[in-house]
Design a protein around this motif. Structure first.
Motif, PDB file in Angstrom:
ATOM      1  N   HIS A  82      31.622  34.638   1.974  1.00  0.00           N
ATOM      2  CA  HIS A  82      32.521  34.836   0.582  1.00  0.00           C
ATOM      3  C   HIS A  82      31.639  33.907  -0.479  1.00  0.00           C
ATOM      4  O   HIS A  82      31.926  34.259  -1.808  1.00  0.00           O
ATOM      5  CB  HIS A  82      33.844  34.420   0.620  1.00  0.00           C
ATOM      6  CG  HIS A  82      34.950  35.062   1.539  1.00  0.00           C
ATOM      7  ND1 HIS A  82      35.516  36.335   0.917  1.00  0.00           N
ATOM      8  CD2 HIS A  82      34.850  35.276   2.715  1.00  0.00           C
ATOM      9  CE1 HIS A  82      36.207  36.607   1.884  1.00  0.00           C
ATOM     10  NE2 HIS A  82      35.918  36.056   2.907  1.00  0.00           N
ATOM     11  N   SER A  83      30.797  33.132   0.019  1.00  0.00           N
ATOM     12  CA  SER A  83      29.955  32.314  -0.920  1.00  0.00           C
ATOM     13  C   SER A  83      28.349  32.335  -0.784  1.00  0.00           C
ATOM     14  O   SER A  83      27.736  31.736  -0.946  1.00  0.00           O
ATOM     15  CB  SER A  83      30.332  30.962  -0.814  1.00  0.00           C
ATOM     16  OG  SER A  83      30.114  30.389   0.501  1.00  0.00           O
ATOM     17  N   LEU A  84      28.033  33.627  -0.682  1.00  0.00           N
ATOM     18  CA  LEU A  84      26.467  33.993  -0.699  1.00  0.00           C
ATOM     19  C   LEU A  84      26.336  35.067  -1.767  1.00  0.00           C
ATOM     20  O   LEU A  84      25.503  36.139  -1.334  1.00  0.00           O
ATOM     21  CB  LEU A  84      26.219  34.373   0.659  1.00  0.00           C
ATOM     22  CG  LEU A  84      26.343  33.508   1.950  1.00  0.00           C
ATOM     23  CD1 LEU A  84      26.146  34.209   3.208  1.00  0.00           C
ATOM     24  CD2 LEU A  84      25.650  32.361   1.723  1.00  0.00           C
ATOM     25  N   LYS A  85      26.577  34.976  -2.707  1.00  0.00           N
ATOM     26  CA  LYS A  85      26.678  35.758  -4.132  1.00  0.00           C
ATOM     27  C   LYS A  85      25.694  35.141  -4.947  1.00  0.00           C
ATOM     28  O   LYS A  85      25.563  33.977  -4.912  1.00  0.00           O
ATOM     29  CB  LYS A  85      27.843  36.294  -4.365  1.00  0.00           C
ATOM     30  CG  LYS A  85      28.617  37.248  -3.372  1.00  0.00           C
ATOM     31  CD  LYS A  85      29.853  37.691  -3.981  1.00  0.00           C
ATOM     32  CE  LYS A  85      30.774  38.357  -2.688  1.00  0.00           C
ATOM     33  NZ  LYS A  85      31.907  38.875  -3.197  1.00  0.00           N
ATOM     34  N   PHE A 116      27.660  30.297  -9.083  1.00  0.00           N
ATOM     35  CA  PHE A 116      27.347  28.867  -9.223  1.00  0.00           C
ATOM     36  C   PHE A 116      27.823  28.229  -7.856  1.00  0.00           C
ATOM     37  O   PHE A 116      27.526  27.453  -7.263  1.00  0.00           O
ATOM     38  CB  PHE A 116      27.864  28.228 -10.142  1.00  0.00           C
ATOM     39  CG  PHE A 116      27.509  28.106 -11.569  1.00  0.00           C
ATOM     40  CD1 PHE A 116      26.357  27.451 -11.897  1.00  0.00           C
ATOM     41  CD2 PHE A 116      27.640  29.150 -12.548  1.00  0.00           C
ATOM     42  CE1 PHE A 116      25.726  27.614 -13.232  1.00  0.00           C
ATOM     43  CE2 PHE A 116      27.201  29.280 -13.828  1.00  0.00           C
ATOM     44  CZ  PHE A 116      25.892  28.516 -13.965  1.00  0.00           C
ATOM     45  N   LEU A 117      29.162  29.049  -7.231  1.00  0.00           N
ATOM     46  CA  LEU A 117      29.751  28.259  -6.144  1.00  0.00           C
ATOM     47  C   LEU A 117      28.456  28.595  -5.106  1.00  0.00           C
ATOM     48  O   LEU A 117      28.632  27.554  -4.007  1.00  0.00           O
ATOM     49  CB  LEU A 117      30.795  29.427  -5.685  1.00  0.00           C
ATOM     50  CG  LEU A 117      31.534  29.253  -4.432  1.00  0.00           C
ATOM     51  CD1 LEU A 117      31.957  27.733  -4.110  1.00  0.00           C
ATOM     52  CD2 LEU A 117      32.588  30.170  -4.214  1.00  0.00           C
ATOM     53  N   THR A 118      27.847  29.656  -4.660  1.00  0.00           N
ATOM     54  CA  THR A 118      26.732  29.918  -3.772  1.00  0.00           C
ATOM     55  C   THR A 118      25.714  28.776  -3.774  1.00  0.00           C
ATOM     56  O   THR A 118      25.627  28.192  -2.896  1.00  0.00           O
ATOM     57  CB  THR A 118      26.050  31.107  -3.822  1.00  0.00           C
ATOM     58  OG1 THR A 118      27.019  32.328  -3.658  1.00  0.00           O
ATOM     59  CG2 THR A 118      24.909  31.066  -2.773  1.00  0.00           C
ATOM     60  N   ARG A 119      25.435  28.425  -5.159  1.00  0.00           N
ATOM     61  CA  ARG A 119      24.384  27.461  -5.097  1.00  0.00           C
ATOM     62  C   ARG A 119      24.874  25.969  -4.763  1.00  0.00           C
ATOM     63  O   ARG A 119      24.379  25.247  -4.390  1.00  0.00           O
ATOM     64  CB  ARG A 119      23.750  27.456  -6.512  1.00  0.00           C
ATOM     65  CG  ARG A 119      22.980  28.653  -6.953  1.00  0.00           C
ATOM     66  CD  ARG A 119      22.896  28.875  -8.588  1.00  0.00           C
ATOM     67  NE  ARG A 119      21.820  29.862  -8.618  1.00  0.00           N
ATOM     68  CZ  ARG A 119      22.054  31.263  -8.507  1.00  0.00           C
ATOM     69  NH1 ARG A 119      23.224  31.450  -8.423  1.00  0.00           N
ATOM     70  NH2 ARG A 119      21.206  32.053  -8.794  1.00  0.00           N
ATOM     71  N   PHE A 120      26.124  25.793  -5.184  1.00  0.00           N
ATOM     72  CA  PHE A 120      26.858  24.600  -5.044  1.00  0.00           C
ATOM     73  C   PHE A 120      27.099  24.241  -3.338  1.00  0.00           C
ATOM     74  O   PHE A 120      26.746  23.284  -2.958  1.00  0.00           O
ATOM     75  CB  PHE A 120      28.239  24.387  -5.672  1.00  0.00           C
ATOM     76  CG  PHE A 120      28.990  23.311  -5.166  1.00  0.00           C
ATOM     77  CD1 PHE A 120      28.707  21.878  -5.723  1.00  0.00           C
ATOM     78  CD2 PHE A 120      30.374  23.153  -4.569  1.00  0.00           C
ATOM     79  CE1 PHE A 120      29.415  20.822  -5.449  1.00  0.00           C
ATOM     80  CE2 PHE A 120      30.920  22.167  -4.028  1.00  0.00           C
ATOM     81  CZ  PHE A 120      30.423  20.998  -4.651  1.00  0.00           C
ATOM     82  N   TYR A 165      22.152  36.805  -0.276  1.00  0.00           N
ATOM     83  CA  TYR A 165      22.355  38.066  -0.535  1.00  0.00           C
ATOM     84  C   TYR A 165      22.272  39.003   0.405  1.00  0.00           C
ATOM     85  O   TYR A 165      23.341  39.750   0.648  1.00  0.00           O
ATOM     86  CB  TYR A 165      21.712  38.412  -1.873  1.00  0.00           C
ATOM     87  CG  TYR A 165      21.634  37.448  -3.021  1.00  0.00           C
ATOM     88  CD1 TYR A 165      22.643  36.542  -3.291  1.00  0.00           C
ATOM     89  CD2 TYR A 165      20.662  37.548  -3.945  1.00  0.00           C
ATOM     90  CE1 TYR A 165      22.553  35.712  -4.198  1.00  0.00           C
ATOM     91  CE2 TYR A 165      20.399  36.642  -4.892  1.00  0.00           C
ATOM     92  CZ  TYR A 165      21.307  35.692  -5.165  1.00  0.00           C
ATOM     93  OH  TYR A 165      21.370  34.954  -6.135  1.00  0.00           O
ATOM     94  N   ALA A 166      21.464  39.033   1.189  1.00  0.00           N
ATOM     95  CA  ALA A 166      21.207  39.926   2.243  1.00  0.00           C
ATOM     96  C   ALA A 166      22.357  39.909   3.318  1.00  0.00           C
ATOM     97  O   ALA A 166      22.859  40.784   3.857  1.00  0.00           O
ATOM     98  CB  ALA A 166      20.040  39.842   3.100  1.00  0.00           C
ATOM     99  N   LEU A 167      22.633  38.519   3.622  1.00  0.00           N
ATOM    100  CA  LEU A 167      23.707  38.313   4.767  1.00  0.00           C
ATOM    101  C   LEU A 167      25.027  38.715   4.226  1.00  0.00           C
ATOM    102  O   LEU A 167      25.850  39.246   4.998  1.00  0.00           O
ATOM    103  CB  LEU A 167      23.511  36.630   5.058  1.00  0.00           C
ATOM    104  CG  LEU A 167      24.601  36.378   6.294  1.00  0.00           C
ATOM    105  CD1 LEU A 167      24.328  37.302   7.532  1.00  0.00           C
ATOM    106  CD2 LEU A 167      24.324  35.035   6.718  1.00  0.00           C
ATOM    107  N   SER A 168      25.105  38.519   3.042  1.00  0.00           N
ATOM    108  CA  SER A 168      26.426  38.898   2.265  1.00  0.00           C
ATOM    109  C   SER A 168      26.792  40.360   2.191  1.00  0.00           C
ATOM    110  O   SER A 168      27.682  41.003   2.574  1.00  0.00           O
ATOM    111  CB  SER A 168      26.531  38.331   0.829  1.00  0.00           C
ATOM    112  OG  SER A 168      27.910  38.815   0.327  1.00  0.00           O
ATOM    113  N   ASP A 169      25.513  41.203   2.065  1.00  0.00           N
ATOM    114  CA  ASP A 169      25.605  42.529   2.098  1.00  0.00           C
ATOM    115  C   ASP A 169      26.076  43.232   3.470  1.00  0.00           C
ATOM    116  O   ASP A 169      26.823  44.108   3.762  1.00  0.00           O
ATOM    117  CB  ASP A 169      24.328  43.246   1.587  1.00  0.00           C
ATOM    118  CG  ASP A 169      24.268  42.997   0.025  1.00  0.00           C
ATOM    119  OD1 ASP A 169      25.256  42.889  -0.524  1.00  0.00           O
ATOM    120  OD2 ASP A 169      22.991  43.264  -0.575  1.00  0.00           O
ATOM    121  N   VAL A 170      25.486  42.534   4.524  1.00  0.00           N
ATOM    122  CA  VAL A 170      25.604  43.014   5.643  1.00  0.00           C
ATOM    123  C   VAL A 170      27.222  42.870   6.135  1.00  0.00           C
ATOM    124  O   VAL A 170      27.776  43.526   6.848  1.00  0.00           O
ATOM    125  CB  VAL A 170      24.951  42.311   6.655  1.00  0.00           C
ATOM    126  CG1 VAL A 170      25.321  42.229   8.384  1.00  0.00           C
ATOM    127  CG2 VAL A 170      23.417  42.698   6.728  1.00  0.00           C
TER     128      VAL A 170
END
Length: 332
Positions: free
Chosen positions: A119-122, A125-129, A165-170
């Motif tokens: 849920h946090s691989l987009k 700012f949350l992903t980066r945090f 992003y690639a992992l989130s898409d999968v």
């Protein structure tokens, strides 16, 4: 043993060709000879087993469960000590999960102590945090330094973000069952507060991350109602259970028609990968009991679902209030 081996290979096989043709190609034998091996009419030699194991990237030791009945073999995820290791970890996770998108009946069960990583691989700012927090935990140089979040986000490699992003898409193309509690997001909320109060996260970015939390809650609620992933290319199923009884621990269970695989965390991101089928069945049964004692929020009615997500929003509002109010103010 050969039957188990063949079943496992089928789970790893590519969909762009027939399984018989693929085995024939790997072993450099005729179609009929491959067919006889797959149908157990001809034994597979040790040499052929090694060739097939190498081709499908599997461990013969794990497959045949060498050792006593009280001892199991596990596979370790790549160790993470820096940004390069994190990128490798994301890529390895992608390799592990990608085959599930090709198995229609495959399901991933996630007992979420924290917000599921996917849920946090987009591009948020949350992903980066989250990357900042993970690396602060494992990178000794980063831990000892006074690098703040603002400095960190300006140095994140683009390849690292693309791997995320690639992992989130999968993930959104796999049938997913997640088990949450009302505390599933609390750990992440506390991380924001900790780094804000430590002076390593600005008020502006802390509030930006809170907005991303808001999006996660809303997105999860919408998927819960739809019972499917938003943006899925293959209409993958999404189910969310609310657990009030058992503590959750970020256990991940992969279930296919051929086998089960269990991922058990032992540090922030590192995990043990267990393929011992008796153990996997035991964990699967436990997760089924957890779900039986939980509420499937798509079926509980609008009231129960709304109450659950409202409580998440209320906790987030409390975090925002603590950030907005300058608690460093002197009262002397």
């Amino acid at each position: 043993m050969q039957e188990q081996f063949i079943s496992y290979l089928k789970a790893k096989a590519q969909n762009n060709t027939s399984f018989v043709e693929e085995v024939a190609s790997v072993l450099d034998i005729g179609y009929d000879a491959a067919y006889r091996r797959i149908n157990l009419k001809t034994s597979i030699s040790l040499e052929e087993s090694v060739k097939l194991a190498k081709h499908y990237k599997i461990s013969l030791n794990n497959l045949f469960e060498v050792g006593s009945q009280d001892t199991i073999l596990t596979e370790l995820s790549p160790k993470i000590n820096n940004e390069k290791d994190l990128e490798l970890w994301l890529k390895q996770s992608l390799i592990n999960l990608s085959p599930l998108t090709k198995i229609k009946s495959a399901t991933l069960i996630y007992a979420a102590k924290d917000i599921p990583i996917f849920h946090s691989l987009k591009d948020t700012f949350l992903t980066r945090f989250k990357m900042f927090v993970w690396l602060k935990d494992v990178d000794l140089d980063l831990t000892r330094s006074k690098v703040n979040f603002e400095d960190f986000i300006n140095s994140i490699p683009d390849t690292l973000m693309q791997s995320a992003y690639a992992l989130s898409d999968v993930y959104k193309n796999i049938n997913i069952t997640e088990i949450w509690s009302e505390n599933t997001m609390s750990g992440s909320f506390q991380q924001v507060l900790y780094y804000y109060e430590a002076g390593l996260l600005s008020k502006e970015h802390a509030l930006n991350i809170c907005e991303d939390f808001e999006d996660v809650i809303n997105h999860t609620e919408e998927q819960t109602i739809l019972q499917s992933h938003i943006g899925s290319q293959n209409k993958a199923v999404y189910q969310l259970y609310k657990s009030d009884l058992h503590p959750l621990n970020n256990t991940i269970m992969v279930v296919t028609p051929y086998k089960k695989i269990f991922f058990s965390p032992y540090t922030v991101l590192n995990y043990f990968k267990v393929e011992h089928q008796d153990t996997c069945t035991h964990i699967y049964d436990f997760l089924q009991k957890q779900m039986a004692n939980s509420k499937l929020l798509a079926n509980t009615g609008e009231r129960d679902r709304s109450v659950f997500f409202k409580r998440l929003h209320n906790k987030l509002s409390s975090l925002k209030d603590r950030i907005v109010i300058d608690e460093k103010m002197s009262f002397l």
